[in-house]
Design a protein around this motif. Sequence first.
Motif, short mmCIF file in Angstrom:
data_model
loop_
_atom_site.label_atom_id
_atom_site.label_comp_id
_atom_site.label_asym_id
_atom_site.label_seq_id
_atom_site.Cartn_x
_atom_site.Cartn_y
_atom_site.Cartn_z
N VAL A 38 0.71 -1.07 0.06
CA VAL A 38 -0.05 -0.02 -0.03
C VAL A 38 1.04 1.32 -0.13
N CYS A 39 2.03 1.29 -0.46
CA CYS A 39 2.76 2.31 -0.42
C CYS A 39 3.01 2.59 -2.03
N PRO A 40 2.61 3.85 -2.35
CA PRO A 40 2.67 4.35 -3.80
C PRO A 40 4.03 4.40 -4.54
N PHE A 41 4.94 4.50 -3.62
CA PHE A 41 6.45 4.51 -4.11
C PHE A 41 7.03 3.17 -4.37
N SER A 42 6.55 2.28 -3.71
CA SER A 42 6.75 0.74 -4.07
C SER A 42 6.11 0.32 -5.27
N ALA A 43 4.67 0.98 -5.42
CA ALA A 43 3.98 0.48 -6.46
C ALA A 43 4.73 0.74 -7.73
N LYS A 44 5.10 2.12 -7.76
CA LYS A 44 6.05 2.58 -8.96
C LYS A 44 7.29 1.79 -9.22
N VAL A 185 12.29 2.42 5.45
CA VAL A 185 11.53 2.95 4.42
C VAL A 185 11.30 2.02 3.30
N SER A 186 9.99 2.25 2.85
CA SER A 186 9.56 1.73 1.47
C SER A 186 9.59 2.59 0.18
N PRO A 187 10.09 1.97 -0.75
CA PRO A 187 10.85 1.01 -0.92
C PRO A 187 12.32 1.18 -0.52
N THR A 188 13.06 -0.18 -0.37
CA THR A 188 14.38 -0.05 -0.09
C THR A 188 14.84 -1.17 -0.78
N VAL A 189 16.17 -0.72 -1.35
CA VAL A 189 16.83 -1.97 -2.43
C VAL A 189 17.91 -2.22 -1.59
N ASP A 198 21.43 4.74 -3.91
CA ASP A 198 21.22 5.46 -5.39
C ASP A 198 20.26 5.04 -6.11
N ILE A 199 19.39 3.80 -5.80
CA ILE A 199 18.51 3.57 -6.51
C ILE A 199 17.02 4.15 -5.97
N SER A 200 16.26 4.69 -6.73
CA SER A 200 15.03 5.43 -6.72
C SER A 200 13.93 4.90 -7.07
N SER A 201 12.80 4.97 -6.43
CA SER A 201 11.47 4.49 -6.94
C SER A 201 11.07 5.21 -8.39
N SER A 202 11.63 6.14 -8.78
CA SER A 202 11.28 6.89 -9.94
C SER A 202 12.11 6.43 -11.11
N TRP A 203 13.13 5.67 -10.81
CA TRP A 203 14.05 5.18 -11.91
C TRP A 203 13.28 4.58 -12.93
N THR A 204 13.85 4.89 -14.18
CA THR A 204 13.41 4.16 -15.58
C THR A 204 13.95 3.38 -15.85
#
Length: 217
Positions: A38-44, A185-189, A198-204
């Motif tokens: 239920v985390c929007p950033f995890s979904a992304k 924090v979610s997401p965490t890699v 350095d890895i972001s939830s917004s990465w393409t």
Amino acid sequence: MALNPKFAGQRLLFGQPSSSTSGVPPAVHTLELFLDYVCPFSAKQFKTFYHSVVPLIKENPKWASNLQIIFRQQVQPWHPSSTLVHEAGVGVLQLAPEKYWDFSDALFKAQLEYFDEPVVNETRNDTYRRLAKLAATVGVDEQALYNLLAIKDKVPEGSIGNTGNKVTNDLKLQIRYGRLVGVHVSPTVIYDGIVANDISSSWTKEQWQEWLAKNLD
């Protein structure tokens, strides 16, 4: 980086590690994705990774044989429904581990339906019923999953109550691992045991491709 065999459905592995002539046993890199349903950033992050990055890995024999991916369930209890949706994920692991990633994909796509507001006026078992119906869309036995999740409305004989459901003990293991490695924090890699800040939830797709090339080529 260890994964309990009962949670094997959380792992993606597309090839076998290549043997070494030096006698050193073959091994692979490990990429762990700590995600909350239920985390929007995890979904992304999941959407990009599962639909764009995984195909890249499959298409590259070197990457496919040198990387394992693990989905780590990261419950965020300030959203009460987070526990319920992650219980459903654990239930799918018990019933149909081969459907786990497809169920996760369906759940992330439907995550707005399990935010605080949509669940506030329904009972816990009603939320479980909806989750079981969602799981049925990817081929999981709806009634069997609901039976794992449902909470009895009467205290079992010989018990004082608070017995949980049939996935409670497995959920505890999921939560315990996240606490053990200090993820909040979610997401965490985590890559090979180290948090990849350095890895972001917004990465393409292209950013992931560049990172994979740097770390696996």
